[in-house]
Design a protein around this motif. Structure first.
Motif, PDB file in Angstrom:
ATOM      1  N   LEU A  69       1.143  -0.768   0.235  1.00 48.51           N
ATOM      2  CA  LEU A  69      -0.113  -0.238   0.466  1.00 48.51           C
ATOM      3  C   LEU A  69       1.024   1.493  -0.037  1.00 48.51           C
ATOM      4  CD1 LEU A  69      -3.040  -0.508   2.430  1.00 48.51           C
ATOM      5  CD2 LEU A  69      -3.337  -1.398   0.172  1.00 48.51           C
ATOM      6  N   GLY A  70       1.943   1.316   0.276  1.00 50.06           N
ATOM      7  CA  GLY A  70       2.974   2.515   0.374  1.00 50.06           C
ATOM      8  C   GLY A  70       2.675   2.409   0.790  1.00 50.06           C
ATOM      9  N   LYS A  71       1.592   3.029   2.823  1.00 50.35           N
ATOM     10  CA  LYS A  71       1.530   3.640   3.868  1.00 50.35           C
ATOM     11  C   LYS A  71       1.795   2.638   4.855  1.00 50.35           C
ATOM     12  CE  LYS A  71      -3.267   3.452   3.325  1.00 50.35           C
ATOM     13  NZ  LYS A  71      -4.321   3.689   3.465  1.00 50.35           N
ATOM     14  N   PRO A  72       2.075   2.665   5.787  1.00 49.93           N
ATOM     15  CA  PRO A  72       2.027   2.328   7.189  1.00 49.93           C
ATOM     16  C   PRO A  72       0.586   2.328   7.959  1.00 49.93           C
ATOM     17  CG  PRO A  72       2.375   4.718   8.136  1.00 49.93           C
ATOM     18  CD  PRO A  72       2.599   4.357   6.046  1.00 49.93           C
ATOM     19  N   VAL A  73       0.904   1.140   8.036  1.00 45.51           N
ATOM     20  CA  VAL A  73      -0.408   0.221   8.425  1.00 45.51           C
ATOM     21  C   VAL A  73      -0.350  -0.121  10.008  1.00 45.51           C
ATOM     22  CG1 VAL A  73      -1.308  -0.939   6.367  1.00 45.51           C
ATOM     23  CG2 VAL A  73      -0.335  -2.665   7.579  1.00 45.51           C
ATOM     24  N   VAL A  74      -1.237  -0.888  10.599  1.00 46.80           N
ATOM     25  CA  VAL A  74      -1.244  -1.109  12.662  1.00 46.80           C
ATOM     26  C   VAL A  74      -1.024  -2.699  11.693  1.00 46.80           C
ATOM     27  CG1 VAL A  74      -2.328  -2.021  13.982  1.00 46.80           C
ATOM     28  CG2 VAL A  74      -2.829  -0.237  13.053  1.00 46.80           C
ATOM     29  N   THR A  75       0.008  -3.492  12.221  1.00 49.99           N
ATOM     30  CA  THR A  75       0.271  -4.459  12.396  1.00 49.99           C
ATOM     31  C   THR A  75       0.125  -5.380  13.510  1.00 49.99           C
ATOM     32  OG1 THR A  75       2.878  -4.208  12.397  1.00 49.99           O
ATOM     33  CG2 THR A  75       2.501  -3.959  10.778  1.00 49.99           C
ATOM     34  N   ILE A  76       0.015  -7.174  13.682  1.00 49.99           N
ATOM     35  CA  ILE A  76      -0.622  -7.397  14.802  1.00 49.99           C
ATOM     36  C   ILE A  76       0.487  -8.666  14.645  1.00 49.99           C
ATOM     37  CG2 ILE A  76      -1.658  -8.857  16.398  1.00 49.99           C
ATOM     38  CD1 ILE A  76      -2.410  -5.656  16.225  1.00 49.99           C
TER      39      ILE A  76
ATOM     40  N   PRO B 221      -4.743 -13.072  19.921  1.00 50.65           N
ATOM     41  CA  PRO B 221      -5.727 -13.249  19.449  1.00 50.65           C
ATOM     42  C   PRO B 221      -6.397 -11.642  20.684  1.00 50.65           C
ATOM     43  CG  PRO B 221      -6.439 -15.389  20.418  1.00 50.65           C
ATOM     44  CD  PRO B 221      -4.294 -15.350  20.179  1.00 50.65           C
ATOM     45  N   TYR B 222      -5.758 -12.222  21.590  1.00 56.47           N
ATOM     46  CA  TYR B 222      -5.965 -10.947  22.898  1.00 56.47           C
ATOM     47  C   TYR B 222      -5.756  -9.615  22.540  1.00 56.47           C
ATOM     48  CZ  TYR B 222      -8.147 -14.806  25.521  1.00 56.47           C
ATOM     49  OH  TYR B 222      -8.784 -14.781  25.892  1.00 56.47           O
ATOM     50  N   ASN B 223      -4.265  -9.951  21.306  1.00 57.42           N
ATOM     51  CA  ASN B 223      -3.669  -8.521  20.473  1.00 57.42           C
ATOM     52  C   ASN B 223      -5.013  -7.417  19.542  1.00 57.42           C
ATOM     53  OD1 ASN B 223      -1.941  -8.771  22.290  1.00 57.42           O
ATOM     54  ND2 ASN B 223      -0.710  -9.816  20.893  1.00 57.42           N
ATOM     55  N   PHE B 224      -5.131  -8.739  19.141  1.00 53.05           N
ATOM     56  CA  PHE B 224      -5.944  -7.881  17.862  1.00 53.05           C
ATOM     57  C   PHE B 224      -7.370  -7.617  18.299  1.00 53.05           C
ATOM     58  CE2 PHE B 224     -10.108  -9.345  15.002  1.00 53.05           C
ATOM     59  CZ  PHE B 224      -9.205  -8.201  13.559  1.00 53.05           C
ATOM     60  N   LEU B 225      -8.083  -8.474  19.200  1.00 54.23           N
ATOM     61  CA  LEU B 225      -9.216  -8.031  19.571  1.00 54.23           C
ATOM     62  C   LEU B 225      -9.321  -6.701  20.688  1.00 54.23           C
ATOM     63  CD1 LEU B 225     -12.010  -8.435  19.695  1.00 54.23           C
ATOM     64  CD2 LEU B 225     -11.813  -9.741  21.845  1.00 54.23           C
ATOM     65  N   ALA B 226      -7.466  -6.963  21.328  1.00 55.50           N
ATOM     66  CA  ALA B 226      -7.860  -5.341  21.956  1.00 55.50           C
ATOM     67  C   ALA B 226      -7.736  -4.393  20.974  1.00 55.50           C
ATOM     68  CB  ALA B 226      -6.886  -5.751  22.818  1.00 55.50           C
ATOM     69  N   THR B 227      -6.985  -4.606  19.601  1.00 61.28           N
ATOM     70  CA  THR B 227      -6.741  -3.281  18.743  1.00 61.28           C
ATOM     71  C   THR B 227      -8.214  -3.166  18.671  1.00 61.28           C
ATOM     72  OG1 THR B 227      -4.515  -4.298  18.122  1.00 61.28           O
ATOM     73  CG2 THR B 227      -5.790  -2.626  16.569  1.00 61.28           C
TER      74      THR B 227
ATOM     75  N   LYS C 210     -10.466   5.660  17.695  1.00 58.33           N
ATOM     76  CA  LYS C 210      -8.964   5.770  17.293  1.00 58.33           C
ATOM     77  C   LYS C 210      -7.963   3.674  16.950  1.00 58.33           C
ATOM     78  CE  LYS C 210      -6.830   7.724  20.571  1.00 58.33           C
ATOM     79  NZ  LYS C 210      -6.465   8.694  21.560  1.00 58.33           N
ATOM     80  N   LEU C 211      -7.215   4.089  16.322  1.00 51.71           N
ATOM     81  CA  LEU C 211      -6.277   2.920  16.714  1.00 51.71           C
ATOM     82  C   LEU C 211      -5.699   2.806  17.804  1.00 51.71           C
ATOM     83  CD1 LEU C 211      -6.209   2.076  12.494  1.00 51.71           C
ATOM     84  CD2 LEU C 211      -6.841   0.593  14.846  1.00 51.71           C
ATOM     85  N   PRO C 212      -4.689   1.871  18.293  1.00 57.26           N
ATOM     86  CA  PRO C 212      -3.773   2.392  19.827  1.00 57.26           C
ATOM     87  C   PRO C 212      -2.414   3.185  18.608  1.00 57.26           C
ATOM     88  CG  PRO C 212      -3.640   0.054  19.157  1.00 57.26           C
ATOM     89  CD  PRO C 212      -4.917   0.292  17.794  1.00 57.26           C
TER      90      PRO C 212
ATOM     91  N   PRO D 177       0.758  -2.257  17.761  1.00 54.93           N
ATOM     92  CA  PRO D 177       0.404  -2.121  19.195  1.00 54.93           C
ATOM     93  C   PRO D 177       1.363  -1.512  20.357  1.00 54.93           C
ATOM     94  CG  PRO D 177      -0.864  -3.109  18.090  1.00 54.93           C
ATOM     95  CD  PRO D 177       0.062  -3.270  17.385  1.00 54.93           C
ATOM     96  N   LYS D 178       2.083  -0.938  20.691  1.00 56.92           N
ATOM     97  CA  LYS D 178       2.759  -0.605  22.059  1.00 56.92           C
ATOM     98  C   LYS D 178       2.281  -0.983  22.936  1.00 56.92           C
ATOM     99  CE  LYS D 178       5.217   4.007  20.328  1.00 56.92           C
ATOM    100  NZ  LYS D 178       5.287   4.995  21.026  1.00 56.92           N
ATOM    101  N   PHE D 179       0.777  -1.471  23.198  1.00 61.46           N
ATOM    102  CA  PHE D 179       0.616  -1.959  24.160  1.00 61.46           C
ATOM    103  C   PHE D 179       1.108  -3.168  24.939  1.00 61.46           C
ATOM    104  CE2 PHE D 179      -3.210  -2.748  21.941  1.00 61.46           C
ATOM    105  CZ  PHE D 179      -3.098  -4.011  21.762  1.00 61.46           C
ATOM    106  N   ALA D 180       1.399  -3.861  23.380  1.00 62.69           N
ATOM    107  CA  ALA D 180       1.931  -5.176  22.945  1.00 62.69           C
ATOM    108  C   ALA D 180       2.413  -5.851  22.276  1.00 62.69           C
ATOM    109  CB  ALA D 180       0.582  -6.406  22.039  1.00 62.69           C
ATOM    110  N   TYR D 181       3.708  -4.774  21.957  1.00 64.21           N
ATOM    111  CA  TYR D 181       5.123  -5.407  21.545  1.00 64.21           C
ATOM    112  C   TYR D 181       5.733  -4.435  22.259  1.00 64.21           C
ATOM    113  CZ  TYR D 181       2.807  -8.064  18.255  1.00 64.21           C
ATOM    114  OH  TYR D 181       1.537  -8.589  17.671  1.00 64.21           O
ATOM    115  N   SER D 182       6.087  -3.777  23.609  1.00 66.50           N
ATOM    116  CA  SER D 182       7.422  -2.915  23.918  1.00 66.50           C
ATOM    117  C   SER D 182       7.783  -3.253  24.649  1.00 66.50           C
ATOM    118  CB  SER D 182       5.833  -1.386  24.739  1.00 66.50           C
ATOM    119  OG  SER D 182       5.302  -1.912  25.412  1.00 66.50           O
ATOM    120  N   ARG D 183       7.584  -5.087  24.552  1.00 64.54           N
ATOM    121  CA  ARG D 183       8.365  -5.180  26.478  1.00 64.54           C
ATOM    122  C   ARG D 183       8.961  -6.413  24.754  1.00 64.54           C
ATOM    123  NH1 ARG D 183       9.646  -2.540  30.749  1.00 64.54           N
ATOM    124  NH2 ARG D 183       8.342  -1.387  31.715  1.00 64.54           N
ATOM    125  N   LEU D 184      10.712  -6.942  25.160  1.00 58.59           N
ATOM    126  CA  LEU D 184      11.121  -8.047  25.017  1.00 58.59           C
ATOM    127  C   LEU D 184      10.722  -8.551  25.482  1.00 58.59           C
ATOM    128  CD1 LEU D 184      14.875  -6.627  25.138  1.00 58.59           C
ATOM    129  CD2 LEU D 184      13.278  -7.350  22.856  1.00 58.59           C
TER     130      LEU D 184
END
Ligand code: FSX
Ligand code: SF4
Ligand code: F3S
Length: 393
Positions: free
Chosen positions: A191-198, A205-211, A220-222, A230-237
């Motif tokens: 698409l040549g533009k950023p999208v939300v990725t899970i 599945p909770y990351n999708f549903l929470a989004t 709005k999207l997170p 989404p930072k709520f799910a992917y900001s920690r190692l």
């Protein structure tokens, strides 16, 4: 539940309706909303807003496309429970087009997609599962006579939001590895533009549903990181929250599948666990529903880094991970005391800890791991044994 007033503002009728609609007790429903609020990292009391949004907001129309993938993302959603997540997903969203779930086929299916796009123009959520082949003008994946590359562009044009679910759609995933014969690409690339990725193979599945619920609750999207996650799910190692982390810090590693260390739940770093270089919430929000605490490392398999481009399906599974973020272990007091004889994990850790005071922590941690490995080798040689089948502490 902290904000009971707001929840009761929902009104008895709404809660009764929810009970009927979802076939859930209100307690289960409110617990579920609290779980989603926690998954999103929302402050205390937000579960009320989530409960209200799910109970009263209009369900967003979702068009779900499948391209180069295994359908594991959909399976992951539908095989979840607490309580039957698929029931909630199918109630929270209006799934108007999903090739593997819809009863319609052929022209009827095409008509359903066109109809949803027209009726909900500018308001529907487009979910894309699978990578998109772009090589040779995109001829390697066609649905209903349309090339994937054309379909995704057509459906994205009037979407309110685009979500790439799974690693294939997020960064190419499995189909993009090796020589990538079809030119499998991510949704954002096409698409040549950023999208939300899970990302995840499959994703949680909770990351999708929470989004989606974030979108419903706040309109709005997170907030996302530089890779659209989404930072709520992917900001920690993964390594930061792993239940085996204490073993890592103490130098207790499984050396082979099935050895004593493996059976005792020791750290899987030396079996190639990529938790130290993979961002995801797998240790904190388990999924798969084959029992509590069900995630790859919890089941005894090293993380392969499936949420991380350049790690999952790219690095060999047995290759030890790069340490991205070295947190306190070298500064901690020793957990395992030296027993007095030979080179033990404890003595190796002590040496590394001493040296660690003078040099960079990352370098020393790597050396620490090397030392403990050397210590094991020395002990093995001394005992004249084959690779250990006994736990060493
Ligand atoms: Fe499969 Fe989804 Fe992996 Fe890919 O998941 S579980 S191959 S991420 O697109 O179906
Ligand atoms: Fe857990 Fe893997 Fe880190 Fe060990 S290396 S603590 S198993 S994430
Ligand atoms: Fe994937 Fe590793 Fe999580 S393999 S599911 S990122 S534990």
């Amino acid at each position: 539940m902290s904000d009971t007033n707001e929840i009761f503002d929902l009104g008895r009728q709404s809660l009764d309706a929810i009970e009927q609609r979802l076939d859930l007790s209100r307690r289960e429903y409110l617990q579920f909303c609290a779980t989603l609020a926690v998954t999103m990292g929302l402050p205390k009391g937000s579960e009320a807003a989530v409960a209200k949004a799910i109970a009263t907001a209009q369900r967003p129309s979702v068009i779900w496309l499948h391209f180069q993938e295994c359908t594991g993302c959909s399976e992951s959603l539908l095989r979840a429970e607490h309580p039957t997540l698929e029931k909630l997903i199918l109630d929270v969203i209006s799934l108007d087009y999903h090739e593997t779930l819809m009863a319609a086929a052929g022209h009827q299916a095409e008509a359903a997609r066109k109809n949803a796009m027209k009726t909900h123009k500018g308001k529907y959520v487009l979910v894309v599962e699978g990578a998109i082949p772009v090589k040779d003008n995109g001829i390697y994946c066609k649905i209903g006579g349309h090339k994937a590359i054309d379909l995704v562009k057509e459906c994205a044009a009037d979407a309110a939001a685009v979500i790439a679910i799974g690693s294939c759609a997020s960064w190419g995933g499995m189909p993009s590895t090796g020589p990538n014969p079809t030119g499998a690409s991510s949704v954002a690339e096409v698409l040549g533009k950023p999208v939300v990725t899970i990302p995840g193979c499959p994703p949680n599945p909770y990351n999708f549903l929470a989004t989606v619920v974030h979108f419903l609750t706040f309109g709005k999207l997170p907030e996302v990181d530089q890779l659209g996650r989404p930072k709520f799910a992917y900001s920690r190692l993964i390594h930061e929250n792993c239940e085996r982390r204490a073993h890592f810090d103490a130098g207790r590693f499984a050396m082979e599948f099935g050895d004593a260390g493996h059976r005792q739940g020791y750290c899987l770093y030396k079996l190639g666990c990529k938790g130290p270089e993979t961002y995801a919430n797998c240790p904190t929000i388990g999924f798969g529903d084959a029992g509590e605490n069900n995630w790859p490392v919890g089941c005894g398999h090293p993380c392969i880094g499936c949420t991380e481009k350049g790690v999952g399906f790219t690095k060999p599974i047995h290759q030890v991970a790069k340490m991205l973020n070295v947190t306190p272990p070298l500064q901690y007091p020793r957990i395992v005391e030296e027993q007095g004889k030979g080179a033990t994990f404890a003595s190796a850790a002590a040496l590394a800890a001493l040296a660690g005071a003078a040099a960079g922590a990352a370098v020393m941690l790597t050396r620490n791991l090397g030392l403990s490995h050397a210590a094991e080798e020395a002990e093995r040689a001394k005992a004249g044994s084959k690779p250990q089948d006994k736990a060493q502490v």
